[in-house]
Scaffold this motif. Structure first.
Motif, PDB file in Angstrom:
ATOM      1  N   ALA A 146      23.368 -14.986  -2.564  1.00 11.06           N
ATOM      2  CA  ALA A 146      22.902 -13.875  -1.731  1.00 11.06           C
ATOM      3  C   ALA A 146      22.067 -14.412  -0.562  1.00 11.06           C
ATOM      4  CB  ALA A 146      22.076 -12.896  -2.556  1.00 11.06           C
ATOM      5  N   GLY A 147      22.013 -13.641   0.483  1.00 13.53           N
ATOM      6  CA  GLY A 147      21.242 -14.036   1.656  1.00 13.53           C
ATOM      7  C   GLY A 147      19.754 -13.757   1.522  1.00 13.53           C
ATOM      8  N   HIS A 148      19.367 -12.990   0.486  1.00 14.09           N
ATOM      9  CA  HIS A 148      17.971 -12.622   0.293  1.00 14.09           C
ATOM     10  C   HIS A 148      17.594 -12.801  -1.170  1.00 14.09           C
ATOM     11  CE1 HIS A 148      17.637 -10.844   4.277  1.00 14.09           C
ATOM     12  NE2 HIS A 148      18.800 -10.255   4.073  1.00 14.09           N
ATOM     13  N   PRO A 149      16.310 -13.055  -1.420  1.00 11.18           N
ATOM     14  CA  PRO A 149      15.862 -13.103  -2.824  1.00 11.18           C
ATOM     15  C   PRO A 149      15.982 -11.721  -3.467  1.00 11.18           C
ATOM     16  CG  PRO A 149      14.072 -13.721  -1.318  1.00 11.18           C
ATOM     17  CD  PRO A 149      15.250 -13.333  -0.487  1.00 11.18           C
ATOM     18  N   SER A 150      15.998 -11.701  -4.782  1.00 15.78           N
ATOM     19  CA  SER A 150      16.070 -10.425  -5.480  1.00 15.78           C
ATOM     20  C   SER A 150      14.784  -9.633  -5.249  1.00 15.78           C
ATOM     21  CB  SER A 150      16.264 -10.652  -6.981  1.00 15.78           C
ATOM     22  OG  SER A 150      15.072 -11.191  -7.545  1.00 15.78           O
ATOM     23  N   TYR A 151      14.832  -8.355  -5.578  1.00 16.13           N
ATOM     24  CA  TYR A 151      13.661  -7.479  -5.448  1.00 16.13           C
ATOM     25  C   TYR A 151      12.488  -8.030  -6.256  1.00 16.13           C
ATOM     26  CZ  TYR A 151      11.055  -3.042  -5.531  1.00 16.13           C
ATOM     27  OH  TYR A 151      10.096  -2.073  -5.413  1.00 16.13           O
ATOM     28  N   ALA A 152      12.762  -8.439  -7.490  1.00 18.23           N
ATOM     29  CA  ALA A 152      11.711  -8.990  -8.343  1.00 18.23           C
ATOM     30  C   ALA A 152      11.134 -10.269  -7.740  1.00 18.23           C
ATOM     31  CB  ALA A 152      12.258  -9.258  -9.747  1.00 18.23           C
ATOM     32  N   GLN A 153      11.981 -11.126  -7.192  1.00 19.18           N
ATOM     33  CA  GLN A 153      11.493 -12.361  -6.572  1.00 19.18           C
ATOM     34  C   GLN A 153      10.606 -12.060  -5.365  1.00 19.18           C
ATOM     35  OE1 GLN A 153      15.379 -14.107  -5.936  1.00 19.18           O
ATOM     36  NE2 GLN A 153      14.910 -15.771  -7.377  1.00 19.18           N
ATOM     37  N   ARG A 154      11.015 -11.083  -4.556  1.00 23.59           N
ATOM     38  CA  ARG A 154      10.214 -10.740  -3.365  1.00 23.59           C
ATOM     39  C   ARG A 154       8.864 -10.189  -3.766  1.00 23.59           C
ATOM     40  NH1 ARG A 154      14.403  -7.228  -0.146  1.00 23.59           N
ATOM     41  NH2 ARG A 154      15.817  -7.671  -1.838  1.00 23.59           N
ATOM     42  N   LEU A 155       8.853  -9.293  -4.762  1.00 19.79           N
ATOM     43  CA  LEU A 155       7.569  -8.743  -5.193  1.00 19.79           C
ATOM     44  C   LEU A 155       6.705  -9.788  -5.885  1.00 19.79           C
ATOM     45  CD1 LEU A 155       8.516  -5.157  -6.374  1.00 19.79           C
ATOM     46  CD2 LEU A 155       7.298  -5.822  -4.313  1.00 19.79           C
ATOM     47  N   SER A 156       7.323 -10.669  -6.658  1.00 22.35           N
ATOM     48  CA  SER A 156       6.570 -11.746  -7.302  1.00 22.35           C
ATOM     49  C   SER A 156       5.925 -12.662  -6.263  1.00 22.35           C
ATOM     50  CB  SER A 156       7.487 -12.565  -8.213  1.00 22.35           C
ATOM     51  OG  SER A 156       7.920 -11.798  -9.299  1.00 22.35           O
ATOM     52  N   ALA A 157       6.623 -12.887  -5.162  1.00 21.00           N
ATOM     53  CA  ALA A 157       6.099 -13.757  -4.108  1.00 21.00           C
ATOM     54  C   ALA A 157       4.835 -13.190  -3.454  1.00 21.00           C
ATOM     55  CB  ALA A 157       7.171 -13.997  -3.043  1.00 21.00           C
ATOM     56  N   VAL A 158       4.652 -11.875  -3.535  1.00 20.77           N
ATOM     57  CA  VAL A 158       3.442 -11.270  -2.961  1.00 20.77           C
ATOM     58  C   VAL A 158       2.462 -10.829  -4.045  1.00 20.77           C
ATOM     59  CG1 VAL A 158       4.503 -10.611  -0.762  1.00 20.77           C
ATOM     60  CG2 VAL A 158       4.554  -9.002  -2.681  1.00 20.77           C
ATOM     61  N   GLY A 159       2.644 -11.368  -5.271  1.00 20.33           N
ATOM     62  CA  GLY A 159       1.640 -11.200  -6.302  1.00 20.33           C
ATOM     63  C   GLY A 159       1.866 -10.153  -7.372  1.00 20.33           C
ATOM     64  N   TYR A 160       3.036  -9.550  -7.431  1.00 28.29           N
ATOM     65  CA  TYR A 160       3.302  -8.555  -8.479  1.00 28.29           C
ATOM     66  C   TYR A 160       3.947  -9.224  -9.683  1.00 28.29           C
ATOM     67  CZ  TYR A 160       2.275  -4.791  -5.227  1.00 28.29           C
ATOM     68  OH  TYR A 160       1.653  -3.948  -4.353  1.00 28.29           O
ATOM     69  N   ASP A 161       3.304  -9.096 -10.840  1.00 24.48           N
ATOM     70  CA  ASP A 161       3.858  -9.635 -12.079  1.00 24.48           C
ATOM     71  C   ASP A 161       4.730  -8.614 -12.801  1.00 24.48           C
ATOM     72  OD1 ASP A 161       2.437 -11.958 -11.636  1.00 24.48           O
ATOM     73  OD2 ASP A 161       0.732 -11.287 -12.832  1.00 24.48           O
ATOM     74  N   GLU A 162       4.549  -7.361 -12.470  1.00 28.65           N
ATOM     75  CA  GLU A 162       5.356  -6.290 -13.063  1.00 28.65           C
ATOM     76  C   GLU A 162       5.704  -5.290 -11.971  1.00 28.65           C
ATOM     77  OE1 GLU A 162       1.990  -3.401 -14.931  1.00 28.65           O
ATOM     78  OE2 GLU A 162       2.470  -5.210 -16.050  1.00 28.65           O
TER      79      GLU A 162
END
Length: 84
Positions: free
Chosen positions: A27-43
C-alpha cells in the motif's frame, strides 16, 4: 455513509473496522492503526459523532450543497460519457 457518522454506534463500528485492517506493505500509506500509533495512540480513540461536515462548517450558507451538487453532476456526466 456520511450521515451515519452522526450515529455513535455506526461511527465506532467504522473506526473499529479501519483499526483492525492489517498492514499492507504494497500500500502507498500506512494502515490506520499504524498512523494513529505513530502519533501516540495505543488503542482506538472514538471521537464524538460528527454533526456537521467540515465543508459545511467552512463555507457560508448552502455553498457546500451547491459545490457538492456541481461535483456530482460533473462526475455523473463524465461517467456517462465514458460508458457510451
Amino acid at each position: 455513509m456520511a450521515g451515519q457518522l452522526a450515529d455513535p454506534i455506526a461511527l465506532a463500528d467504522y473506526m473499529d473496522k479501519a483499526w483492525q485492517l492489517p498492514s499492507d506493505d504494497s500500500a502507498g500509506h500506512p494502515s490506520y492503526a499504524q498512523r494513529l500509533s505513530a502519533v501516540g495512540y495505543d488503542e482506538l480513540p472514538i471521537p464524538e459523532p460528527i454533526s456537521k461536515a467540515a465543508l459545511a462548517a467552512l463555507l457560508a450558507g448552502n455553498a457546500a450543497d451547491r459545490y457538492s451538487a456541481g461535483l456530482d453532476t460533473a462526475w455523473t456526466n463524465r461517467i456517462a460519457n465514458l460508458l457510451q
